[in-house]
Design an enzyme around this catalytic site. Sequence first.
Site, PDB file in Angstrom:
ATOM      1  N   CYS A 187     -13.001 -28.664   7.300  1.00 15.84           N
ATOM      2  CA  CYS A 187     -11.768 -27.949   6.942  1.00 15.84           C
ATOM      3  C   CYS A 187     -10.568 -28.890   6.910  1.00 15.84           C
ATOM      4  O   CYS A 187     -10.437 -29.796   7.735  1.00 15.84           O
ATOM      5  CB  CYS A 187     -11.522 -26.828   7.948  1.00 15.84           C
ATOM      6  SG  CYS A 187     -10.075 -25.821   7.590  1.00 15.84           S
TER       7      CYS A 187
ATOM      8  N   ASP B   2      -8.106  -7.638   0.221  1.00 15.86           N
ATOM      9  CA  ASP B   2      -7.223  -7.814   1.380  1.00 15.86           C
ATOM     10  C   ASP B   2      -7.970  -7.343   2.601  1.00 15.86           C
ATOM     11  O   ASP B   2      -8.883  -6.513   2.511  1.00 15.86           O
ATOM     12  CB  ASP B   2      -5.930  -7.008   1.230  1.00 15.86           C
ATOM     13  CG  ASP B   2      -6.132  -5.548   1.608  1.00 15.86           C
ATOM     14  OD1 ASP B   2      -5.728  -5.147   2.706  1.00 15.86           O
ATOM     15  OD2 ASP B   2      -6.729  -4.793   0.804  1.00 15.86           O
TER      16      ASP B   2
ATOM     17  N   ASP C  68      -2.583   8.310  -1.871  1.00 15.03           N
ATOM     18  CA  ASP C  68      -3.882   8.977  -1.931  1.00 15.03           C
ATOM     19  C   ASP C  68      -4.266   9.474  -0.547  1.00 15.03           C
ATOM     20  O   ASP C  68      -3.658   9.102   0.452  1.00 15.03           O
ATOM     21  CB  ASP C  68      -4.963   8.022  -2.461  1.00 15.03           C
ATOM     22  CG  ASP C  68      -5.182   6.824  -1.531  1.00 15.03           C
ATOM     23  OD1 ASP C  68      -4.222   6.439  -0.826  1.00 15.03           O
ATOM     24  OD2 ASP C  68      -6.290   6.277  -1.515  1.00 15.03           O
TER      25      ASP C  68
ATOM     26  N   HIS D 201      -6.001 -21.351  10.525  1.00 15.04           N
ATOM     27  CA  HIS D 201      -7.348 -21.758  10.114  1.00 15.04           C
ATOM     28  C   HIS D 201      -8.086 -20.640   9.375  1.00 15.04           C
ATOM     29  O   HIS D 201      -8.664 -20.865   8.305  1.00 15.04           O
ATOM     30  CB  HIS D 201      -8.194 -22.196  11.315  1.00 15.04           C
ATOM     31  CG  HIS D 201      -9.636 -22.363  10.947  1.00 15.04           C
ATOM     32  ND1 HIS D 201     -10.119 -23.488  10.320  1.00 15.04           N
ATOM     33  CD2 HIS D 201     -10.685 -21.495  11.042  1.00 15.04           C
ATOM     34  CE1 HIS D 201     -11.402 -23.326  10.057  1.00 15.04           C
ATOM     35  NE2 HIS D 201     -11.768 -22.119  10.497  1.00 15.04           N
TER      36      HIS D 201
ATOM     37  N   ASP E  94       0.850  -1.187   0.000  1.00 13.69           N
ATOM     38  CA  ASP E  94       0.000   0.000   0.000  1.00 13.69           C
ATOM     39  C   ASP E  94       0.886   1.237   0.000  1.00 13.69           C
ATOM     40  O   ASP E  94       2.102   1.150   0.138  1.00 13.69           O
ATOM     41  CB  ASP E  94      -0.968  -0.017   1.175  1.00 13.69           C
ATOM     42  CG  ASP E  94      -0.253  -0.035   2.521  1.00 13.69           C
ATOM     43  OD1 ASP E  94       0.977   0.130   2.547  1.00 13.69           O
ATOM     44  OD2 ASP E  94      -0.934  -0.222   3.544  1.00 13.69           O
ATOM     45  N   SER E  95       0.273   2.386  -0.163  1.00 16.07           N
ATOM     46  CA  SER E  95       1.059   3.606  -0.389  1.00 16.07           C
ATOM     47  C   SER E  95       1.451   4.328   0.885  1.00 16.07           C
ATOM     48  O   SER E  95       2.300   5.215   0.865  1.00 16.07           O
ATOM     49  CB  SER E  95       0.251   4.573  -1.251  1.00 16.07           C
ATOM     50  OG  SER E  95      -0.885   5.043  -0.530  1.00 16.07           O
ATOM     51  N   GLY E  96       0.809   3.997   1.995  1.00 16.67           N
ATOM     52  CA  GLY E  96       0.974   4.762   3.229  1.00 16.67           C
ATOM     53  C   GLY E  96      -0.166   5.713   3.483  1.00 16.67           C
ATOM     54  O   GLY E  96      -0.275   6.290   4.560  1.00 16.67           O
ATOM     55  N   GLY E  97      -1.054   5.882   2.500  1.00 19.84           N
ATOM     56  CA  GLY E  97      -2.161   6.829   2.636  1.00 19.84           C
ATOM     57  C   GLY E  97      -3.106   6.481   3.770  1.00 19.84           C
ATOM     58  O   GLY E  97      -3.532   7.357   4.527  1.00 19.84           O
TER      59      GLY E  97
ATOM     60  N   CYS F 230      -7.283 -27.897  11.875  1.00 15.62           N
ATOM     61  CA  CYS F 230      -8.476 -28.758  11.912  1.00 15.62           C
ATOM     62  C   CYS F 230      -8.191 -30.200  11.538  1.00 15.62           C
ATOM     63  O   CYS F 230      -8.863 -31.118  12.018  1.00 15.62           O
ATOM     64  CB  CYS F 230      -9.545 -28.203  10.962  1.00 15.62           C
ATOM     65  SG  CYS F 230     -10.264 -26.631  11.492  1.00 15.62           S
TER      66      CYS F 230
ATOM     67  N   GLY G 157     -11.206   3.918   0.302  1.00 13.56           N
ATOM     68  CA  GLY G 157     -12.134   4.733   1.063  1.00 13.56           C
ATOM     69  C   GLY G 157     -13.388   4.012   1.505  1.00 13.56           C
ATOM     70  O   GLY G 157     -14.420   4.651   1.744  1.00 13.56           O
TER      71      GLY G 157
ATOM     72  N   CYS H 298      -7.321 -27.578   6.957  1.00 11.62           N
ATOM     73  CA  CYS H 298      -6.130 -26.859   7.411  1.00 11.62           C
ATOM     74  C   CYS H 298      -5.422 -27.651   8.506  1.00 11.62           C
ATOM     75  O   CYS H 298      -5.972 -28.600   9.079  1.00 11.62           O
ATOM     76  CB  CYS H 298      -6.500 -25.463   7.913  1.00 11.62           C
ATOM     77  SG  CYS H 298      -7.171 -25.412   9.601  1.00 11.62           S
TER      78      CYS H 298
END
Length: 390
Positions: A310, A272, A146, A354, A92-95, A315, A222, A312
């Site tokens: 599951c 994300d 941004d 998990h 990410d940009s830091g915004g 589990c 945003g 994973c």
Amino acid sequence: MLKFDLLATDPDSHARRGTLTLNHGVVQTPIFMPVGTYGTVKGVMPRSLEDMGAQIILGNTFHLWMRPGLDVMQSFGGLHQFEKWNKPILTDSGGFQVWSLGAMRKISEEGVKFASPVNGDKLFLTPEISMQIQTVLNSDIVMQFDECTPYETKGHLTTEREARTSMELSLRWAQRCKTEFARLENPNALFGIVQGGMFENLRDESLAALVEMDFPGYAVGGVSVGEPKDEMLRIMAHTPHRLPAHKPRYLMGVGTPEDLVEGVAQGVDMFDCVMPTRNARNGTIFTRHGDLKLRNARHKSDPQPLDATCTCYACAGQSGVSWADGGRDGFSRAYLHHLDRCGEMLGPMLTTVHNLHYYLNLMREVRESLDAGQFSAFRARFKTERARGV
């Protein structure tokens, strides 16, 4: 380098299936990207990330600039070698981090002045500096710097005029990012970020201006900034499918499993969120049949795994065979409840494995449903299963 291939679309929604080719590998979309703020996804070994199907992870420009700093990053040739992750990385940009500083920062046309949350040093972050940091990090996808438009401003809901001022500043910063990115001859890909708050007309203006700048990919920013869920869903339903069909679309910071499936239906390719890892550390577990509150006393002696379906490690253990298929190698809810009560670090490590596995497997199932032309049926089944409850 970025190449996006659209492989399939859903006739009943805006959902789509694709592949995203980057300098460090190919990403199958739609995809969820685990968040690794300081160069690590909290509590998870890189090998475990690969085992659970992570294809691309995030790094945080702001925090990596603070610590360990650019000199260290430069000496390792970027973030991949530093954290030993040889697949794609998005930074990410830091915004957003600047936005979260609140009164500690001062925004001007040139950039943002703020005091370092680490040692109090006075710092200045600009679109150009953000591009320079991300070039040192050598991330496969670089985000423009941004201003993240807040839902509330100084105790009141952000007005359309305030949102416009913020959005137009982000557009000017986008052009500066593009110019600096080109000057640096960065070989990776730069994404523009659509802003405009909760106003569809501003979102449309931001989108049109960014498309005119011709970025390799686009994000919707945003959202998940304190607004009610129905407001977020309204913007999510309006914006992504209006972005260019031949370029990847990224919805930033979203969200619950339900948000991801609905986001896919609105044309989003990339997601994300810190929710699966943060919630795991706080005892909230995502399962096929709803959310499980591990700290509830009823789990004190429960022999079941977190999710019987599951596969994973938490589990299904080493065998990878779920309880539903006859496996009995996983860890019980009783054991994980005990670890949480005792503050043992293994507890959040296993619950994080998990939750991330659940998110990544959900996206795999989404992709398979799109490949088979059955996304609508999958979407309906997913809603029914999640509504059943644990």
